[in-house]
Design a protein around this motif. Structure first.
Motif, PDB file in Angstrom:
ATOM      1  N   LEU A 435      42.547  29.304  34.176  1.00 52.78           N
ATOM      2  CA  LEU A 435      41.867  30.946  33.583  1.00 52.78           C
ATOM      3  C   LEU A 435      40.694  30.929  33.232  1.00 52.78           C
ATOM      4  CD1 LEU A 435      43.351  34.345  34.475  1.00 52.78           C
ATOM      5  CD2 LEU A 435      42.076  33.399  33.097  1.00 52.78           C
ATOM      6  N   LYS A 436      41.375  30.470  32.013  1.00 55.46           N
ATOM      7  CA  LYS A 436      39.945  30.654  30.517  1.00 55.46           C
ATOM      8  C   LYS A 436      38.911  29.589  31.036  1.00 55.46           C
ATOM      9  CE  LYS A 436      39.680  31.427  25.561  1.00 55.46           C
ATOM     10  NZ  LYS A 436      38.858  32.310  25.978  1.00 55.46           N
ATOM     11  N   GLY A 437      39.358  28.197  31.222  1.00 57.28           N
ATOM     12  CA  GLY A 437      38.286  27.579  30.941  1.00 57.28           C
ATOM     13  C   GLY A 437      37.281  28.050  32.076  1.00 57.28           C
ATOM     14  N   GLY A 438      37.671  28.115  33.319  1.00 57.36           N
ATOM     15  CA  GLY A 438      37.299  27.981  34.385  1.00 57.36           C
ATOM     16  C   GLY A 438      36.212  29.434  34.311  1.00 57.36           C
ATOM     17  N   GLY A 439      36.134  29.996  33.391  1.00 62.71           N
ATOM     18  CA  GLY A 439      35.060  31.076  32.626  1.00 62.71           C
ATOM     19  C   GLY A 439      35.974  32.660  33.494  1.00 62.71           C
ATOM     20  N   GLU A 440      36.454  32.281  34.113  1.00 62.03           N
ATOM     21  CA  GLU A 440      37.354  34.258  34.618  1.00 62.03           C
ATOM     22  C   GLU A 440      37.309  34.657  33.130  1.00 62.03           C
ATOM     23  OE1 GLU A 440      38.129  35.154  36.932  1.00 62.03           O
ATOM     24  OE2 GLU A 440      37.670  33.013  38.504  1.00 62.03           O
ATOM     25  N   THR A 441      38.118  36.318  33.101  1.00 63.47           N
ATOM     26  CA  THR A 441      38.363  36.688  32.345  1.00 63.47           C
ATOM     27  C   THR A 441      38.814  37.625  32.440  1.00 63.47           C
ATOM     28  OG1 THR A 441      35.939  38.602  32.581  1.00 63.47           O
ATOM     29  CG2 THR A 441      35.628  36.433  31.566  1.00 63.47           C
ATOM     30  N   SER A 442      39.536  37.951  33.053  1.00 71.46           N
ATOM     31  CA  SER A 442      40.419  38.753  33.823  1.00 71.46           C
ATOM     32  C   SER A 442      41.529  38.650  34.639  1.00 71.46           C
ATOM     33  CB  SER A 442      39.474  40.005  33.956  1.00 71.46           C
ATOM     34  OG  SER A 442      38.933  40.612  35.637  1.00 71.46           O
ATOM     35  N   PHE A 443      42.984  39.138  35.014  1.00 70.23           N
ATOM     36  CA  PHE A 443      43.492  38.568  35.980  1.00 70.23           C
ATOM     37  C   PHE A 443      43.077  39.488  37.054  1.00 70.23           C
ATOM     38  CE2 PHE A 443      45.850  38.582  32.126  1.00 70.23           C
ATOM     39  CZ  PHE A 443      46.432  37.636  32.651  1.00 70.23           C
ATOM     40  N   TYR A 444      42.546  40.521  36.959  1.00 70.64           N
ATOM     41  CA  TYR A 444      42.293  41.538  38.623  1.00 70.64           C
ATOM     42  C   TYR A 444      40.748  41.744  38.424  1.00 70.64           C
ATOM     43  CZ  TYR A 444      46.845  41.972  39.120  1.00 70.64           C
ATOM     44  OH  TYR A 444      48.370  42.312  38.951  1.00 70.64           O
ATOM     45  N   THR A 445      39.875  42.014  39.538  1.00 68.24           N
ATOM     46  CA  THR A 445      38.297  42.570  39.714  1.00 68.24           C
ATOM     47  C   THR A 445      38.952  43.353  40.934  1.00 68.24           C
ATOM     48  OG1 THR A 445      37.869  40.854  41.177  1.00 68.24           O
ATOM     49  CG2 THR A 445      37.479  40.688  38.863  1.00 68.24           C
ATOM     50  N   VAL A 446      37.856  44.091  41.128  1.00 75.16           N
ATOM     51  CA  VAL A 446      37.410  45.301  42.034  1.00 75.16           C
ATOM     52  C   VAL A 446      36.037  44.872  43.196  1.00 75.16           C
ATOM     53  CG1 VAL A 446      37.368  47.600  42.713  1.00 75.16           C
ATOM     54  CG2 VAL A 446      39.419  46.599  40.832  1.00 75.16           C
ATOM     55  N   LYS A 447      35.689  44.244  43.986  1.00 75.09           N
ATOM     56  CA  LYS A 447      35.006  44.657  44.445  1.00 75.09           C
ATOM     57  C   LYS A 447      34.990  45.221  46.025  1.00 75.09           C
ATOM     58  CE  LYS A 447      34.829  39.577  43.266  1.00 75.09           C
ATOM     59  NZ  LYS A 447      34.960  37.963  44.001  1.00 75.09           N
ATOM     60  N   ASP A 448      33.933  45.895  46.054  1.00 78.87           N
ATOM     61  CA  ASP A 448      33.588  46.517  47.546  1.00 78.87           C
ATOM     62  C   ASP A 448      34.933  47.664  47.871  1.00 78.87           C
ATOM     63  OD1 ASP A 448      31.328  45.533  48.534  1.00 78.87           O
ATOM     64  OD2 ASP A 448      32.161  43.419  49.029  1.00 78.87           O
ATOM     65  N   GLY A 449      35.425  47.676  46.569  1.00 77.93           N
ATOM     66  CA  GLY A 449      36.636  49.161  47.102  1.00 77.93           C
ATOM     67  C   GLY A 449      38.505  48.296  47.504  1.00 77.93           C
ATOM     68  N   THR A 451      40.890  46.145  46.075  1.00 81.52           N
ATOM     69  CA  THR A 451      41.303  44.876  44.303  1.00 81.52           C
ATOM     70  C   THR A 451      41.607  43.550  44.906  1.00 81.52           C
ATOM     71  OG1 THR A 451      42.692  46.363  44.053  1.00 81.52           O
ATOM     72  CG2 THR A 451      43.473  44.068  42.604  1.00 81.52           C
ATOM     73  N   TYR A 452      41.088  42.363  43.711  1.00 75.52           N
ATOM     74  CA  TYR A 452      41.181  41.117  43.947  1.00 75.52           C
ATOM     75  C   TYR A 452      42.214  40.945  43.137  1.00 75.52           C
ATOM     76  CZ  TYR A 452      37.191  40.987  47.568  1.00 75.52           C
ATOM     77  OH  TYR A 452      36.847  41.133  48.606  1.00 75.52           O
ATOM     78  N   TYR A 453      42.886  39.744  42.636  1.00 70.90           N
ATOM     79  CA  TYR A 453      43.039  38.673  41.801  1.00 70.90           C
ATOM     80  C   TYR A 453      43.364  37.600  42.282  1.00 70.90           C
ATOM     81  CZ  TYR A 453      46.680  36.761  45.232  1.00 70.90           C
ATOM     82  OH  TYR A 453      46.947  36.108  46.466  1.00 70.90           O
ATOM     83  N   TYR A 454      43.387  36.453  40.266  1.00 73.06           N
ATOM     84  CA  TYR A 454      43.730  35.554  39.930  1.00 73.06           C
ATOM     85  C   TYR A 454      44.484  34.676  41.132  1.00 73.06           C
ATOM     86  CZ  TYR A 454      42.461  30.614  37.642  1.00 73.06           C
ATOM     87  OH  TYR A 454      42.662  29.322  37.425  1.00 73.06           O
ATOM     88  N   ASP A 455      43.750  34.260  42.375  1.00 71.22           N
ATOM     89  CA  ASP A 455      44.876  32.929  42.481  1.00 71.22           C
ATOM     90  C   ASP A 455      45.396  31.658  41.943  1.00 71.22           C
ATOM     91  OD1 ASP A 455      45.467  30.578  44.929  1.00 71.22           O
ATOM     92  OD2 ASP A 455      46.008  32.586  45.761  1.00 71.22           O
ATOM     93  N   ILE A 456      46.477  31.346  42.065  1.00 70.89           N
ATOM     94  CA  ILE A 456      46.895  30.674  40.828  1.00 70.89           C
ATOM     95  C   ILE A 456      46.864  28.711  40.776  1.00 70.89           C
ATOM     96  CG2 ILE A 456      48.556  29.084  38.629  1.00 70.89           C
ATOM     97  CD1 ILE A 456      49.311  32.144  38.798  1.00 70.89           C
ATOM     98  N   PRO A 457      46.987  28.787  42.307  1.00 74.61           N
ATOM     99  CA  PRO A 457      46.809  27.743  43.451  1.00 74.61           C
ATOM    100  C   PRO A 457      45.215  27.143  43.488  1.00 74.61           C
ATOM    101  CG  PRO A 457      48.354  28.293  44.199  1.00 74.61           C
ATOM    102  CD  PRO A 457      47.203  29.226  43.024  1.00 74.61           C
ATOM    103  N   ARG A 458      44.237  28.231  43.800  1.00 75.52           N
ATOM    104  CA  ARG A 458      42.497  27.950  43.854  1.00 75.52           C
ATOM    105  C   ARG A 458      42.355  28.236  43.303  1.00 75.52           C
ATOM    106  NH1 ARG A 458      42.419  31.622  49.843  1.00 75.52           N
ATOM    107  NH2 ARG A 458      40.310  31.705  49.504  1.00 75.52           N
ATOM    108  N   LYS A 459      42.481  28.858  42.222  1.00 75.89           N
ATOM    109  CA  LYS A 459      41.499  29.372  40.521  1.00 75.89           C
ATOM    110  C   LYS A 459      40.115  29.734  40.748  1.00 75.89           C
ATOM    111  CE  LYS A 459      43.566  24.963  38.602  1.00 75.89           C
ATOM    112  NZ  LYS A 459      42.600  23.534  37.560  1.00 75.89           N
ATOM    113  N   GLU A 460      40.651  31.199  41.433  1.00 71.54           N
ATOM    114  CA  GLU A 460      40.006  32.084  41.867  1.00 71.54           C
ATOM    115  C   GLU A 460      40.228  33.679  42.420  1.00 71.54           C
ATOM    116  OE1 GLU A 460      37.723  30.677  45.465  1.00 71.54           O
ATOM    117  OE2 GLU A 460      38.923  30.664  46.846  1.00 71.54           O
TER     118      GLU A 460
END
Length: 801
Positions: A435-449, A451-460
């Motif tokens: 997660l960190k190596g891929g440039g992510e800085t958080s486990f969750y983000t909010v887009k367009d109202g 909640t998005y979460y970090y999907d481990i297999p997809r690394k996004e």
């Protein structure tokens, strides 16, 4: 999979079985509750000459268990009449009846051999396609269905409710080896939509998700508490509301649940998870072993970490256990400088960076416990679940945490969380480095109202499923904000509907909230179709800002106080008579002014867990924001031909005079606060804002017409006033109420009777509002009212003087 659940069978009537039965009855499902028959007569039955063949004896265990559950506090059932939806029976005479049900839920003792015996008997009568689930909290699902038919195994899985089923929202669904995907999908939807749960599909691992993380957290603390020299009181101070956990915190929660229950689950994890990297933490510390040996199991045995005793003068005192001496002593007040720094921070999520930075023992405690927790939850993926959000959902819904571990980690910051893990002597799971190596800085983000979460297999970051039925105000607040002041935020919910969200402390209603409500109505009437008044805090509103009322009254600023009360009344009337539909969405505590607001909305969409009432008597006044007027109006609307109208009015009078508060939204119908055929109840609070929006949109598009102000309220005048005054005289003479209680009740009587009119008359709402406001102001000049308000502000409890 299309299936309608009309009837369920619950096998086992213990605390969990009866609780589950009650919750299905809560949502309108017919329930068959079965248990074993007694092996011998009790003394009472023997004296009556009964035999083991008598039906009353054969059903004694199940009937006693259900009766005990229904009497428990807090109640497992929304309304006492809902208990009629439950039919009891026994496993010998009534098991064939399970052929008529749509879902069979096994809730017997946690022993695999007994569960397998029960399933063998169930399969004799169960019709093909019937859902069959076990409420086990830890026995592997794969073991339970061994030897059963293919149809049984395909429709079988675990459904783990948390106790008490009415109040704790977690609903873990655990598939067996042959469970059909359609069954899991159906249960997931049903749990969320109908049972009002947070449904989480878990893997078939020991203790599943909630208990695996929750018991680790408690056991980790048990091992740390003595090393750090912390007391029971200090730990409960540190692990309670300050970090968004229940008031019972850690040790009090263990007392309520039962130390034996905790030991059972901890031992199960210890025995069945030998490869857990923190395996040693599930070994019981010496003080826990001693408590277990002494039968100090908590509330069920009268003592645990706390013990209630009576002193020399008969006054009760709560003692706490000294973990060094294992003797009980008087409770000690817990104070930490770090906690003082968080007092100005209302939002719990914003406290965590401050707490871990503390220079005292509290700061050390938080750094140590969060470091260990972050490392542990990272290693549980993919063992117990593939998705990190399920761990957060499970801890929030099952253990009452306001924020899950990964949400707390986000609040602290990814790098700071990694530093805490290192400081705790632990290592994160490898996927954290990805997660960190891929440039992510958080486990969750909010887009367009959403909640998005970090999907481990997809690394996004991917969208969290199941949000389409919800409106999450935290996610839309910034992007959809239309107006904001210190009291409210007004958001655009889409489709022409606005939402007015309270933002004051405890959502009290003061000047800024009133100004915000008026602004919301202005905006909605000008550019929108409808207005929802709703929020997603712990409570809808605890009422008017009594601190402001107290200050104005003490300083004898009566003109200003009169203007403030009139502004409140006028705003309620604006809601009632606006050009757009107004929908109130109460939940949790909805008291005083919050209740008055709900009374004046065009429609109420209440969460089932709504505790609503007009409680102003507790602070020495009557409802002054239109509540007294509204109850008189509703009494008038309830008058029917040949009614004894005084009796009808009296019921509404007593709702206010006794400060009645419903213990659920369904009880609010009995109090006349919610209205049948108009107001609705939703079981899942997460759906409440979306449901309220849908009703506002439907009303607007169905041709909403601005109502005409009422001038036809029938009041009974001196006839009613005389009856009320005689009643309050009698109550005071019998010492049921104090002199000041009588004065408040007499003022209320004057308002609800419409004054001392010589005969029944028809009056306007404004007439009633004027005499209501006059009565309220006169009570604010009374010293004893000011004492009551001051006591409430200081202690949070009513004063009887």
């Amino acid at each position: 999979m299309k299936k309608h659940i009309k009837k369920v069978a619950v096998i086992g009537s213990g605390i969990m079985g009866s609780g589950i039965a009650c919750h299905f009855a809560n949502i309108g499902v017919e329930v068959l509750l079965l248990d074993i028959i007694p092996r011998e007569l009790n003394d009472k039955e023997a004296k009556k000459g009964l035999t083991l063949e008598d039906a009353v004896v054969r059903n004694r265990l199940v009937n006693e268990a259900l009766a005990k559950s229904l009497k428990s506090k807090p109640s497992p059932i929304y309304h006492s009449k809902f208990a009629s939806r439950i039919t009891t029976g026994n496993l010998e005479d009534d098991l064939p009846k399970i052929a008529e049900v749509d879902w069979i839920i096994e809730v017997v003792v946690e022993r695999l051999d007994i569960k397998k015996q029960v399933f063998e008997q169930i399969e004799k009568y169960r019709k093909p396609g019937t859902l069959i689930t076990s409420n086990t909290s830890g026995i592997p699902i794969a073991f339970m269905s061994e030897g059963r038919s293919d149809d049984f195994q395909e429709n079988f899985c675990g459904t783990h409710f948390f106790n008490p089923p009415r109040y704790l929202k977690l609903f873990e669904i655990i598939p067996g080896p042959k469970t059909r995907p359609e069954v899991l999908s159906f249960l997931n939807t049903y749990g969320e939509k109908f049972l009002g749960k947070t449904a989480v599909v878990a893997k078939d691992t020991p203790a599943f998700i909630g208990n695996r993380i929750g018991i680790f957290s408690i056991m980790s603390l048990f091992h740390a508490v003595k090393e750090m020299g912390l007391t029971v009181e200090e730990v409960d101070k540190l692990t309670g509301p300050v970090i968004g956990r229940p008031k019972s915190a850690t040790f009090r929660t263990v007392d309520v649940v039962g130390l034996d229950t905790l030991i059972h689950v901890a031992n199960g994890i210890g025995e069945n998870c030998p490869k857990d990297e923190r395996h040693e933490l599930f070994q019981l510390p010496d003080f826990i072993k001693t408590m277990s040996d002494n039968n100090w199991l908590g509330s069920k045995t009268g003592q645990g970490f706390y013990k209630k005793v009576k002193g020399d003068k008969g006054k009760s005192e709560i003692l706490s256990l000294d973990l060094d001496t294992l003797e009980y002593r008087s409770k000690k007040r817990a104070n930490f400088a770090s906690l003082e720094l968080t007092k100005p921070i209302d939002k719990v999520i914003e406290r965590f960076p401050v707490l871990i930075g503390g220079k005292d023992k509290a700061g050390e405690f938080y750094r140590r416990s969060f470091g260990a927790l972050f490392a542990y939850v990272s290693h549980r993926i993919p063992e117990i679940t593939d998705e990190l959000y399920k761990i957060d959902d499970a801890m929030k819904a099952g253990f009452g945490w306001e924020h899950g571990p990964f949400q707390i980690w986000d609040a602290i910051g990814l790098d700071k969380g990694l530093a805490l893990i290192e400081e705790a002597g632990q290592e994160p799971a490898a996927w954290i480095n990805d997660l960190k190596g891929g440039g992510e800085t958080s486990f969750y983000t909010v887009k367009d109202g959403a909640t998005y979460y970090y999907d481990i297999p997809r690394k996004e970051q991917v969208k969290k499923p199941g949000q389409d039925a919800f409106i999450i105000l935290d996610n839309i607040r910034k992007s959809n904000e239309v107006f904001k002041n210190s009291g409210v935020v007004i958001e655009d919910l889409g489709d022409g509907i606005l939402n007015c969200e309270f933002q004051s402390k405890m959502n009290t209603i003061g000047g800024d909230v009133i100004a915000g409500l008026n602004k919301a109505i202005d905006l909605a009437e000008k550019d929108f179709q409808g207005l929802v008044i709703g929020n997603q805090a712990a409570n809808f509103s605890v009422g008017a800002n009594i601190g402001m009322i107290f200050m104005l009254a003490v300083e004898q600023e009566y003109d200003e106080l009169n203007m403030a009360i009139k502004m409140f009344q006028d705003t309620m009337m604006r809601m009632r008579y606006s050009a757009i539909p107004t929908i109130a969405a109460p939940h949790g505590m909805c008291l005083g002014g919050g209740c008055e607001l709900s009374l004046h909305a065009d429609k109420v969409v209440a969460a089932a867990e709504t505790y609503i009432g007009l409680v102003e008597f507790g602070v020495g006044v009557i409802p002054g924001g239109g509540g007294s007027k509204e109850m008189a109006l509703r009494a008038s609307d309830s008058f029917r031909k040949n009614d004894v109208e005084l009796n009808v009015l009296q019921e509404y009078f007593l709702t206010i005079g006794m400060a009645k508060v419903s213990t659920s939204a369904y009880e609010a119908y009995d109090l006349g606060i919610l209205q049948k055929g108009k107001d609705v109840v939703v079981v899942n609070k997460d759906r409440q804002i979306a449901t309220a929006k849908a009703y506002a949109k439907l009303m607007a598009e169905s041709g909403y017409t601005q109502p005409v102000r009422r001038k036809d309220v029938k009041v009974l005048g001196k006839q009613a006033l005389g009856m009320f005054l005689v009643g309050t005289d009698s109550m005071e003479a019998a010492h049921y109420i104090s002199e000041h209680d009588k004065k408040i009740a007499d003022k209320l009587a004057y308002v609800m009777a419409g004054g001392d009119l010589s005969e029944s008359s028809y009056v306007s709402e404004q007439y009633l509002l004027d005499i209501e406001r006059e009565a309220f102001l006169s009570l604010c000049t009374e010293r004893k009212t000011l004492e009551r308000i001051q006591h409430m502000l200081k202690t949070g409890k009513p004063l009887r003087n």
